[in-house]
Design a protein around this motif. Structure first.
Motif, PDB file in Angstrom:
ATOM      1  N   ILE A   1      64.971  38.462   6.550  1.00 30.96           N
ATOM      2  CA  ILE A   1      65.819  37.505   7.254  1.00 30.96           C
ATOM      3  C   ILE A   1      66.636  38.265   8.287  1.00 30.96           C
ATOM      4  O   ILE A   1      67.199  39.326   7.997  1.00 30.96           O
ATOM      5  CB  ILE A   1      66.769  36.764   6.282  1.00 30.96           C
ATOM      6  N   LEU A   2      66.720  37.704   9.495  1.00 33.12           N
ATOM      7  CA  LEU A   2      67.468  38.325  10.578  1.00 33.12           C
ATOM      8  C   LEU A   2      68.655  37.434  10.915  1.00 33.12           C
ATOM      9  O   LEU A   2      68.475  36.297  11.364  1.00 33.12           O
ATOM     10  CB  LEU A   2      66.583  38.501  11.812  1.00 33.12           C
ATOM     11  N   ALA A   3      69.853  37.935  10.679  1.00 34.67           N
ATOM     12  CA  ALA A   3      71.075  37.186  10.976  1.00 34.67           C
ATOM     13  C   ALA A   3      71.693  37.747  12.256  1.00 34.67           C
ATOM     14  O   ALA A   3      71.683  38.960  12.492  1.00 34.67           O
ATOM     15  CB  ALA A   3      72.067  37.297   9.823  1.00 34.67           C
ATOM     16  N   PHE A   4      72.236  36.841  13.078  1.00 37.76           N
ATOM     17  CA  PHE A   4      72.824  37.236  14.342  1.00 37.76           C
ATOM     18  C   PHE A   4      74.248  36.696  14.438  1.00 37.76           C
ATOM     19  O   PHE A   4      74.512  35.540  14.078  1.00 37.76           O
ATOM     20  CB  PHE A   4      72.013  36.688  15.523  1.00 37.76           C
ATOM     21  N   THR A   5      75.137  37.544  14.927  1.00 33.13           N
ATOM     22  CA  THR A   5      76.472  37.092  15.260  1.00 33.13           C
ATOM     23  C   THR A   5      76.937  37.878  16.474  1.00 33.13           C
ATOM     24  O   THR A   5      76.236  38.764  16.961  1.00 33.13           O
ATOM     25  CB  THR A   5      77.441  37.229  14.075  1.00 33.13           C
ATOM     26  N   ASP A   6      78.111  37.552  16.989  1.00 35.11           N
ATOM     27  CA  ASP A   6      78.619  38.176  18.206  1.00 35.11           C
ATOM     28  C   ASP A   6      79.729  39.165  17.894  1.00 35.11           C
ATOM     29  O   ASP A   6      80.291  39.172  16.786  1.00 35.11           O
ATOM     30  CB  ASP A   6      79.137  37.104  19.173  1.00 35.11           C
ATOM     31  N   ASP A   7      80.075  39.961  18.893  1.00 41.61           N
ATOM     32  CA  ASP A   7      81.116  40.953  18.688  1.00 41.61           C
ATOM     33  C   ASP A   7      82.524  40.375  18.770  1.00 41.61           C
ATOM     34  O   ASP A   7      83.502  41.095  18.560  1.00 41.61           O
ATOM     35  CB  ASP A   7      80.964  42.114  19.676  1.00 41.61           C
TER      36      ASP A   7
ATOM     37  N   GLY B   1      74.626  30.623  18.938  1.00 41.23           N
ATOM     38  CA  GLY B   1      74.129  31.965  18.698  1.00 41.23           C
ATOM     39  C   GLY B   1      75.075  32.887  17.971  1.00 41.23           C
ATOM     40  O   GLY B   1      74.654  33.934  17.462  1.00 41.23           O
ATOM     41  N   ALA B   2      76.359  32.555  17.895  1.00 40.79           N
ATOM     42  CA  ALA B   2      77.302  33.411  17.177  1.00 40.79           C
ATOM     43  C   ALA B   2      77.153  33.313  15.669  1.00 40.79           C
ATOM     44  O   ALA B   2      77.780  34.084  14.933  1.00 40.79           O
ATOM     45  CB  ALA B   2      78.739  33.047  17.563  1.00 40.79           C
ATOM     46  N   ASN B   3      76.309  32.389  15.193  1.00 40.40           N
ATOM     47  CA  ASN B   3      76.178  32.169  13.760  1.00 40.40           C
ATOM     48  C   ASN B   3      74.805  31.585  13.470  1.00 40.40           C
ATOM     49  O   ASN B   3      74.640  30.369  13.369  1.00 40.40           O
ATOM     50  CB  ASN B   3      77.283  31.220  13.277  1.00 40.40           C
ATOM     51  N   MET B   4      73.801  32.449  13.350  1.00 35.12           N
ATOM     52  CA  MET B   4      72.430  31.963  13.138  1.00 35.12           C
ATOM     53  C   MET B   4      71.614  33.030  12.415  1.00 35.12           C
ATOM     54  O   MET B   4      71.917  34.216  12.488  1.00 35.12           O
ATOM     55  CB  MET B   4      71.766  31.614  14.472  1.00 35.12           C
ATOM     56  N   ALA B   5      70.592  32.562  11.726  1.00 30.46           N
ATOM     57  CA  ALA B   5      69.667  33.460  11.032  1.00 30.46           C
ATOM     58  C   ALA B   5      68.265  32.880  11.116  1.00 30.46           C
ATOM     59  O   ALA B   5      68.086  31.654  11.140  1.00 30.46           O
ATOM     60  CB  ALA B   5      70.077  33.654   9.573  1.00 30.46           C
ATOM     61  N   PHE B   6      67.273  33.767  11.147  1.00 30.82           N
ATOM     62  CA  PHE B   6      65.871  33.364  11.245  1.00 30.82           C
ATOM     63  C   PHE B   6      65.049  34.099  10.203  1.00 30.82           C
ATOM     64  O   PHE B   6      65.352  35.245   9.845  1.00 30.82           O
ATOM     65  CB  PHE B   6      65.296  33.716  12.622  1.00 30.82           C
ATOM     66  N   ARG B   7      63.974  33.450   9.765  1.00 28.73           N
ATOM     67  CA  ARG B   7      62.969  34.175   9.011  1.00 28.73           C
ATOM     68  C   ARG B   7      62.282  35.123   9.993  1.00 28.73           C
ATOM     69  O   ARG B   7      61.806  34.694  11.049  1.00 28.73           O
ATOM     70  CB  ARG B   7      61.984  33.201   8.387  1.00 28.73           C
TER      71      ARG B   7
ATOM     72  N   CYS C   1      65.003  28.650  10.330  1.00 26.03           N
ATOM     73  CA  CYS C   1      66.283  29.020  10.931  1.00 26.03           C
ATOM     74  C   CYS C   1      67.421  28.310  10.211  1.00 26.03           C
ATOM     75  O   CYS C   1      67.277  27.151   9.791  1.00 26.03           O
ATOM     76  CB  CYS C   1      66.288  28.648  12.417  1.00 26.03           C
ATOM     77  N   VAL C   2      68.544  29.012  10.064  1.00 25.29           N
ATOM     78  CA  VAL C   2      69.760  28.438   9.494  1.00 25.29           C
ATOM     79  C   VAL C   2      70.919  28.778  10.438  1.00 25.29           C
ATOM     80  O   VAL C   2      71.015  29.900  10.938  1.00 25.29           O
ATOM     81  CB  VAL C   2      70.063  28.998   8.085  1.00 25.29           C
ATOM     82  N   THR C   3      71.765  27.800  10.692  1.00 27.83           N
ATOM     83  CA  THR C   3      72.971  28.028  11.491  1.00 27.83           C
ATOM     84  C   THR C   3      74.194  27.649  10.668  1.00 27.83           C
ATOM     85  O   THR C   3      74.074  26.979   9.645  1.00 27.83           O
ATOM     86  CB  THR C   3      72.948  27.204  12.794  1.00 27.83           C
ATOM     87  N   GLY C   4      75.376  28.078  11.141  1.00 26.50           N
ATOM     88  CA  GLY C   4      76.574  27.833  10.361  1.00 26.50           C
ATOM     89  C   GLY C   4      77.759  27.416  11.207  1.00 26.50           C
ATOM     90  O   GLY C   4      77.665  27.220  12.426  1.00 26.50           O
TER      91      GLY C   4
END
Length: 465
Positions: free
Chosen positions: A214-220, A299-305, A244-247
């Protein structure tokens, strides 16, 4: 229109500044106050206007804005407002009016945004069985102060095991490398460089370097709640078709008129009820599905398989901040994954606190960038998947109406928190509406310019073969 000054009683467009931001945890809606704390990294709460995330035994359920007097018990005043506004929502009845009174003496007015117009079961965690390996990717450029704050919150996650990758995008100095090596490398944080400018290219470099399923992405510019990663990743264990999951994204500070204005007209928040998006069962009332990708999250709160994201080519490197397209990289990824047949889920329990831009000039750039990113993403989607042209053309009438609606001048009463409270109004200025629409007109051109700059660029995981 010139820039708005830092913090004062009222900003240029009648927007008050200096609203406190905090978290209020209750032992059930009718129960005791468990805690009232400032937002992570924020200043202490003081009498005056206070905006709080309301939790029930830790679970986010809504936001309340109230004016608390000098002699009032702040926790009890805000708890009373929460009980008044959330009672109908949590019992299944329609929510009450948007104005709230913390108590008869101390609260001048407030609002709650519980997100009651969505579907899906209550959001819990996954089953816990077979917790997948997770990589957290943070793209950054020359913002070491904000990056350090974000990394501290990521190292404090309660997830049983995850790696953190910092992708330094087209760096002008070695400050980011020095920060990671000096303070975070010993904690396992990895440093990666992406020379191609743009947020999408940086995220693709993270995708290539990541080891997780799982690849999670957030911002600085965020601070992640301690349970952010666990909540964001858990749904993948329960649904093999989930791509995909977002929060949830809430404001970390509301200190300037620009920050308040952005949040009063939606901000990044997508509500407090979980939602599911299934390409085989388009959601009712969504005639533009899946092209309205902004409703999926941010995009500040998302994850993908990882396999799903790599299979669709990752992020389009001609989109995103730092390119002529100005944005749209997250929207493109959401839509591509859904178009490929994967489900998407929004879960409000996966929370990050976002530091909104502070100045009026920042807000102007953001409005223009939103418009440009929206149409740039559509150009990218069609450019990469021409087979979608008929579906997009069939939605043109609805699409035009949607574009005009989201960029229209808005009065204060059309949004909830913290748009209308007390006797003040927070209209969305026509100047910002015009900038959004100008951005929409520019977006496809910006995308074409960006695409020429990255011609021949392949995703790093493919180029390495």
């Amino acid at each position: 229109m010139g820039p708005v000054g830092p913090v004062g009683p009222v900003g240029r467009d009648g927007v008050a500044s200096g609203i406190g931001v905090g978290e209020l945890d209750l032992d059930g809606l009718g129960g005791d106050v468990l805690s009232l704390t400032p937002a992570p990294g924020g200043p202490p709460l003081r009498p005056g206007e206070v905006y709080v995330l309301v939790r029930l035994r830790g679970r986010p359920v809504g936001t309340v804005l109230g004016r608390v007097g000098e002699d009032a018990d702040m926790a009890q005043a805000l708890a009373a407002a929460a009980r008044e506004q959330l009672a109908g929502f949590l019992s299944g009845a329609p929510p009450g009016p948007v104005r709230a009174r913390a108590d008869k003496e101390a609260a001048g007015g407030g609002a709650v945004r519980p997100g009651a117009d969505t579907e899906g079961p209550a959001c819990g965690g996954g089953s816990g069985a077979g917790v997948p390996r997770v990589s957290v990717v943070v793209a950054t450029r020359e913002r070491t102060g904000q990056l350090a704050r974000a990394l501290d919150s990521l190292l404090g996650q309660d997830h049983p095991g995850h790696e953190i990758l910092v992708v330094d995008n087209n760096p002008a100095t070695d400050r980011t490398r020095a920060l990671v090596e000096r303070r975070y490398a010993s904690h396992g944080v990895r440093y990666v460089v992406e020379p191609v400018p743009g947020l999408a290219a940086a995220r693709n470099r993270g995708v290539a370097a990541a080891r997780g399923e799982i690849l999670a992405f957030t911002d600085d510019d965020v601070i992640a709640d301690r349970r952010w990663l666990t909540s964001l990743v858990a749904p993948f264990a329960d649904d093999p078709r989930l791509g995909c999951v977002t929060g949830l994204i809430l404001p970390a500070r509301l200190a300037t008129p620009a920050q308040i204005l952005l949040e009063s007209h939606g901000g990044f928040t997508k509500g407090f009820a979980p939602r599911h998006f299934d390409p085989h069962r388009p959601p009712p009332g969504e005639p533009l599905f899946p092209f309205t990708a902004g409703r999926f999250g941010s995009g500040a709160n998302m994850a993908f398989r990882a396999d799903a994201l790599r299979a669709v080519g990752g992020f389009d490197p001609a989109t995103g901040t730092g390119t002529p397209a100005r944005g749209g990289d997250d929207l493109y990824a959401f839509a591509r994954v859904v178009v490929a047949g994967h489900r998407l889920r929004y879960t409000p329990e996966a929370l990050v606190w976002h530091h909104h831009r502070e100045s009026w000039r920042d807000l102007e750039e953001q409005a223009y960038g939103y418009g440009a990113g929206l149409t740039a993403y559509l150009a990218a989607l069609i450019g990469r998947r021409p087979a979608l042209v008929p579906a997009l053309l069939a939605r043109v009438p609805h699409g035009l109406a949607h574009a005009l609606a989201i960029s229209a001048h808005r009065t204060a009463g059309e949004q909830a928190v913290p748009g209308e409270h007390g006797a003040r109004t927070h209209p969305w200025p026509r100047s910002l509406s015009r900038l959004e629409r100008r951005g929409m007109l520019y977006g496809p051109l910006g995308y074409l310019r960006a695409r020429r700059l990255v011609r021949g660029h392949r995703p790093p995981w493919e180029a390495a073969r």
